[in-house]
Write an enzyme that holds these catalytic residues in place. Structure first.
Site: not given
Ligand SMILES: C[S@@+](CC[C@H](N)C(=O)[O-])C[C@H]1O[C@@H](n2cnc3c(N)ncnc32)[C@H](O)[C@@H]1O
Length: 402
Positions: A237-238, A264, A286-287, A308
């Site tokens: 989710g980077g 991501d 998809d995590f 969070h």
């Molecule tokens: C709060 S952001 C944090 C992004 C990054 N890690 C940072 O700290 O800047 C949450 C991230 O989770 C990703 N995300 C949400 N649902 C997801 C999923 N099911 N699988 C993978 N990534 C996901 C979003 O696209 C987003 O980039």
């Protein structure tokens, strides 16, 4: 001195003078400037009459829309380009944006009163450090993100929580954001490219302007791979890969070998820049699904501001998939998130918890809550906590039990 009140006013005037002389020194020393701000805030709370403190709460509702309007209309940008001594007039701002001068004056009066700009003459404005800061692209994206994502949902928070009989909010589709907007947050922004861009751009700067990062507190020498073909670190989710890019730069001086992978959602990784992609591989992932074969047995699974976002039940699903991918005695999960104090939580951390409650039924966690969460995932245990700032951001290091 005639009274203690006179003494207080004289001390405050000295403090005010010192604060303006030390402005640039404080800007480069975040811990001390936060300490000074906390002392100033506690004085304000002690001296400000209750009705005015109540007005602060009631009228805070206009701050974000006023800043957003001034950004969209181009007024803040024009002010940052003005001479800091002579400023720019409301008439000039109105003429450039073909707006009503009277309306410009009303909005700018409020922004001057709330210190977003300086008023250097009647209806004449100059920039201050905050004006310039709000023009940094990631931070103006933050203004756009907060003003489009939150107000609709926060307006419905009281009714939503009453309907829940004040129980912990469940995840989507029964979360507050879906209740207010008809779709979960990530679905909602995916369907609105401008909102998605605002969110992703804000993520790039959201925590980097706050002082040290995880790279400053975590002992990176722990991240040695067995062979340079192995995966060193996966940013789960980077986003667009900003943290992975920073890690790639840092590891050069540490001789840390191995592959780096960004994971991501598809509509997010597609916007990772070609330059950054030279540092790492990119995967749509998809995590809530198991890690792909190539990502099993990595040295580190890094999750920044992911946990969070989600309630415990969702975090357990995400972490269980990572546990299954981990090599016992070798791999680790590094969670870069807030570690809240049990009491006297800072406004920023407590407000971030409200934001998480609003947007995805997520939450910020105390040390005890991190222990409790990880304790619910069979086979995982916390090895250590590393703290960037007491009561704020930190790293929770997790290993797989052998
Ligand atoms: C709060 S952001 C944090 C992004 C990054 N890690 C940072 O700290 O800047 C949450 C991230 O989770 C990703 N995300 C949400 N649902 C997801 C999923 N099911 N699988 C993978 N990534 C996901 C979003 O696209 C987003 O980039």
């Amino acid at each position: 001195m005639s009274s203690k009140l006179d003494q207080l006013l004289a001390s405050l005037s000295t403090a005010q003078q010192l604060a303006s002389e030390l402005q640039s020194e404080l800007a480069s020393n975040i811990p001390q400037s936060l300490q000074a701000a906390a002392a100033a805030e506690s004085i304000k709370r002690a001296v400000q009459p209750a009705p005015f403190r109540a007005f602060d709460i009631l009228f805070s509702t206009f701050r974000l829309p006023a800043v957003r309007t001034a950004l969209d209309a181009g007024w803040l940008e024009a002010i940052t380009q003005a001479d800091p001594q002579t400023g720019i007039t409301a008439a000039e701002l109105a003429s450039r944006s073909k707006s009503s001068p009277a309306l410009v004056i009303r909005l700018m009066r409020f922004l001057a009163a709330t210190a977003v700009v300086e008023e250097v003459g009647t209806n004449t404005y100059a920039p201050n450090p905050l004006t310039h800061f709000l023009l940094i692209p990631g931070w103006s994206a933050g203004v756009r993100h907060f003003s489009s994502a939150y107000p609709g949902a926060t307006a419905k928070m009281p009714q939503y929580l009453a309907n829940l009989k004040y129980q912990d909010p469940p995840g989507a589709p029964h979360d507050l954001f879906t209740y207010a907007n008809g779709a979960p947050f990530f679905t909602h922004v995916s369907e609105r490219p401008k909102d998605l861009d605002a969110f992703d751009s804000f993520m790039v700067v959201a925590r980097t302007s706050l002082g040290p990062t995880w790279l400053d507190v975590y002992p990176l020498e722990k991240l040695k791979v067995e062979s340079s073909d192995d995966v060193l670190l996966i940013d789960v989710g980077g986003g667009r890969g900003h943290d992975l890019h920073a890690f790639a730069e840092k590891r050069k001086s540490l001789g840390l070998e191995g592959k780096l992978v960004l994971e991501d959602r598809p509509d997010v990784v597609v916007n990772s820049s070609a330059e950054w992609r030279e540092d790492f591989g990119v995967r749509e992932h998809d995590f809530f699904q198991p890690q792909p074969e190539e990502c099993v047995g990595a040295k580190a699974y890094f999750l920044k501001m992911i946990m969070h976002d989600w309630p415990d039940s969702s975090c357990i699903q995400i972490l269980s998939h990572l546990r299954d991918a981990m090599k016992p005695g070798y791999s680790r999960i590094l969670i870069n998130d807030n570690v809240l104090l049990d009491r006297n939580c800072s406004v920023v951390s407590a407000a971030s918890d409200m934001a998480m409650l609003t947007v995805l039924s997520g939450k910020e966690r105390t040390k005890a809550e991190w222990q409790e969460l990880i304790g619910k995932v069979d086979g995982l245990e916390i090895e250590d906590f590393y703290v960037m700032e007491e009561g704020g951001r930190g790293v929770v290091e997790i290993v797989r039990k052998q």
